[in-house]
Design an enzyme around this catalytic site. Structure first.
Site, mmCIF file in Angstrom:
data_model
loop_
_atom_site.group_PDB
_atom_site.id
_atom_site.type_symbol
_atom_site.label_atom_id
_atom_site.label_comp_id
_atom_site.label_asym_id
_atom_site.label_seq_id
_atom_site.Cartn_x
_atom_site.Cartn_y
_atom_site.Cartn_z
ATOM 1 N N TYR A 159 14.103 25.223 16.692
ATOM 2 C CA TYR A 159 15.530 25.538 16.879
ATOM 3 C C TYR A 159 15.905 26.802 16.092
ATOM 4 O O TYR A 159 16.584 27.691 16.613
ATOM 5 C CB TYR A 159 16.356 24.338 16.415
ATOM 6 C CG TYR A 159 17.847 24.467 16.623
ATOM 7 C CD1 TYR A 159 18.409 24.288 17.883
ATOM 8 C CD2 TYR A 159 18.695 24.752 15.560
ATOM 9 C CE1 TYR A 159 19.779 24.395 18.078
ATOM 10 C CE2 TYR A 159 20.071 24.862 15.745
ATOM 11 C CZ TYR A 159 20.604 24.678 17.000
ATOM 12 O OH TYR A 159 21.968 24.792 17.189
ATOM 13 N N LYS A 163 17.336 30.306 17.583
ATOM 14 C CA LYS A 163 18.645 30.844 17.199
ATOM 15 C C LYS A 163 18.531 32.186 16.473
ATOM 16 O O LYS A 163 19.430 33.022 16.559
ATOM 17 C CB LYS A 163 19.405 29.819 16.348
ATOM 18 C CG LYS A 163 19.892 28.601 17.145
ATOM 19 C CD LYS A 163 20.797 29.010 18.308
ATOM 20 C CE LYS A 163 21.427 27.838 19.021
ATOM 21 N NZ LYS A 163 22.183 28.272 20.218
HETATM 22 N N1 LIG Z 1 26.923 21.094 17.446
HETATM 23 C C1 LIG Z 1 26.638 21.816 16.358
HETATM 24 O O1 LIG Z 1 26.755 21.352 15.207
HETATM 25 C C2 LIG Z 1 26.187 23.243 16.502
HETATM 26 C C3 LIG Z 1 25.949 23.988 15.341
HETATM 27 C C4 LIG Z 1 25.518 25.316 15.463
HETATM 28 C C5 LIG Z 1 25.345 25.876 16.712
HETATM 29 N N2 LIG Z 1 25.572 25.132 17.824
HETATM 30 C C6 LIG Z 1 25.357 25.747 19.123
HETATM 31 O O2 LIG Z 1 26.520 25.623 19.932
HETATM 32 C C7 LIG Z 1 26.154 25.474 21.316
HETATM 33 C C8 LIG Z 1 26.728 24.178 21.888
HETATM 34 O O3 LIG Z 1 26.265 23.080 21.110
HETATM 35 P P1 LIG Z 1 26.647 21.566 21.467
HETATM 36 O O4 LIG Z 1 26.434 20.788 20.236
HETATM 37 O O5 LIG Z 1 27.976 21.530 22.147
HETATM 38 O O6 LIG Z 1 25.452 21.218 22.520
HETATM 39 P P2 LIG Z 1 25.314 19.967 23.521
HETATM 40 O O7 LIG Z 1 23.879 19.539 23.453
HETATM 41 O O8 LIG Z 1 26.365 18.946 23.276
HETATM 42 O O9 LIG Z 1 25.602 20.622 24.954
HETATM 43 C C9 LIG Z 1 24.687 21.522 25.512
HETATM 44 C C10 LIG Z 1 24.939 21.620 27.005
HETATM 45 O O10 LIG Z 1 23.929 22.474 27.562
HETATM 46 C C11 LIG Z 1 23.489 21.890 28.780
HETATM 47 N N3 LIG Z 1 22.129 22.332 29.118
HETATM 48 C C12 LIG Z 1 20.958 21.897 28.581
HETATM 49 N N4 LIG Z 1 19.924 22.446 29.228
HETATM 50 C C13 LIG Z 1 20.445 23.263 30.192
HETATM 51 C C14 LIG Z 1 19.871 24.076 31.204
HETATM 52 N N5 LIG Z 1 18.530 24.172 31.337
HETATM 53 N N6 LIG Z 1 20.696 24.766 32.020
HETATM 54 C C15 LIG Z 1 22.049 24.664 31.902
HETATM 55 N N7 LIG Z 1 22.653 23.870 30.971
HETATM 56 C C16 LIG Z 1 21.853 23.180 30.134
HETATM 57 C C17 LIG Z 1 23.531 20.389 28.509
HETATM 58 O O11 LIG Z 1 23.545 19.635 29.735
HETATM 59 C C18 LIG Z 1 24.826 20.254 27.718
HETATM 60 O O12 LIG Z 1 25.950 20.021 28.543
HETATM 61 C C19 LIG Z 1 24.626 25.516 21.330
HETATM 62 O O13 LIG Z 1 24.172 26.822 21.573
HETATM 63 C C20 LIG Z 1 24.257 25.076 19.928
HETATM 64 O O14 LIG Z 1 22.964 25.472 19.539
HETATM 65 C C21 LIG Z 1 25.982 23.829 17.755
#
Ligand SMILES: NC(=O)c1ccc[n+]([C@@H]2O[C@H](COP(=O)([O-])OP(=O)(O)OC[C@H]3O[C@@H](n4cnc5c(N)ncnc54)[C@H](O)[C@@H]3O)[C@@H](O)[C@H]2O)c1
Length: 255
Positions: A159, A163
């Protein structure tokens, strides 16, 4: 609820919009007047998510697309322009497939999928969106990175690599696309209290981590969406090739 309409009429693609931060971004950009192309690989989750956006009065449409597939991304981007009758002006690369575990458990399938969804796909969405942005005289691209890229926690090698790659890709794309008036930036969220992120920890660990946050709480999806909306808008007209940390101060004291 925001009263500003900084994105009035702008076609905005948000990947991974079926839930979590992606849905919050779609909602915020929609409230700002953006016309939302909500992309996700999960048709089952995307339909109700887009219905909810429409119920809020947002002009949103669903596009089922696996962002790992270059041909599918190109087709979906073309469909977006047809559906809205206008080229894409904002692209938010948010979709992720995240799995965590120790080095010994990392296998090829896990690494390939992590990189394909979270890093390689950004090249396919950019390739498809940039010609549309050029035709409208510019645009804004926002890529979601993570504090894990800079201040990694344990069990997150794939991961963090992905990133970190997002940050490098963002800077390189910013250099290449500046002359097209296409701004490219990344947002770096810290821990956001989504169901997926909370599932990584047991309850006591989660409580201890939240108590240790300088602002006393984890981030909310709306916190990240507000930063994305700023970068998408003309308020950020001179912000290009940069990284906006949205982590509640978690990393400020880390040397
Ligand atoms: N949640 C956190 O604490 C956090 C922290 C830092 C960064 N982020 C980043 O923020 C963003 C959103 O995070 P989140 O927690 O809402 O993620 P999540 O896992 O809840 O949602 C991710 C979405 O991406 C979709 N997805 C997965 N594979 C896919 C594909 N091949 N094609 C199209 N869509 C696809 C999934 O179906 C899902 O709806 C991400 O880039 C994550 O890395 C999140």
């Amino acid at each position: 609820m925001t009263e500003t309409k900084r994105l009035q009429g702008t076609v905005c693609v948000v990947t991974g919009a079926a839930r979590g931060i992606g849905w919050a971004i779609a909602e915020r950009l929609g409230r700002e007047g953006g016309r939302i192309a909500a992309w996700d690989v999960s048709e089952r989750r995307l339909k109700p998510a887009v219905d909810e956006l429409c119920g809020l009065g947002i002009d949103a449409r669903a596009f089922v697309c696996d962002v790992r597939r270059r041909d599918a991304v190109a087709a979906a981007m073309a469909q977006v322009e047809l559906a809205f009758g206008a080229p894409v002006g904002v692209l938010v690369n948010n979709a992720v497939w995240a799995r965590f575990g120790p080095l010994a458990d990392i296998d090829e399938e896990m690494v390939d999928r992590t990189l394909a969804v979270g890093l390689k796909a950004l090249m396919w969405t950019l390739q498809a969106a940039v010609p549309q942005m050029r035709r409208r005289g510019g645009g804004s691209v926002i890529n979601l990175s993570s504090t894990s890229a800079l201040h990694p926690v344990s069990d997150a090698i794939a991961y963090a690599a992905m990133k970190g790659g997002v940050l490098g890709l963002t800077r390189a794309a910013a250099v290449e696309l500046a002359s097209d008036r296409i701004r490219v930036n990344s947002v770096i969220p810290g821990m956001v209290g989504t169901p997926a992120s909370k599932a990584q920890f047991d309850a006591p660990t989660l409580a201890a981590r939240e108590a240790a946050m300088p602002l006393g709480r984890f981030g909310r999806p709306e916190d990240i969406a507000a930063a994305v909306a700023y970068l998408a808008s003309d308020d950020a007209a001179y912000v290009h090739g940069t990284e906006l940390m949205v982590d509640g101060g978690w990393t400020v004291g880390i040397q």
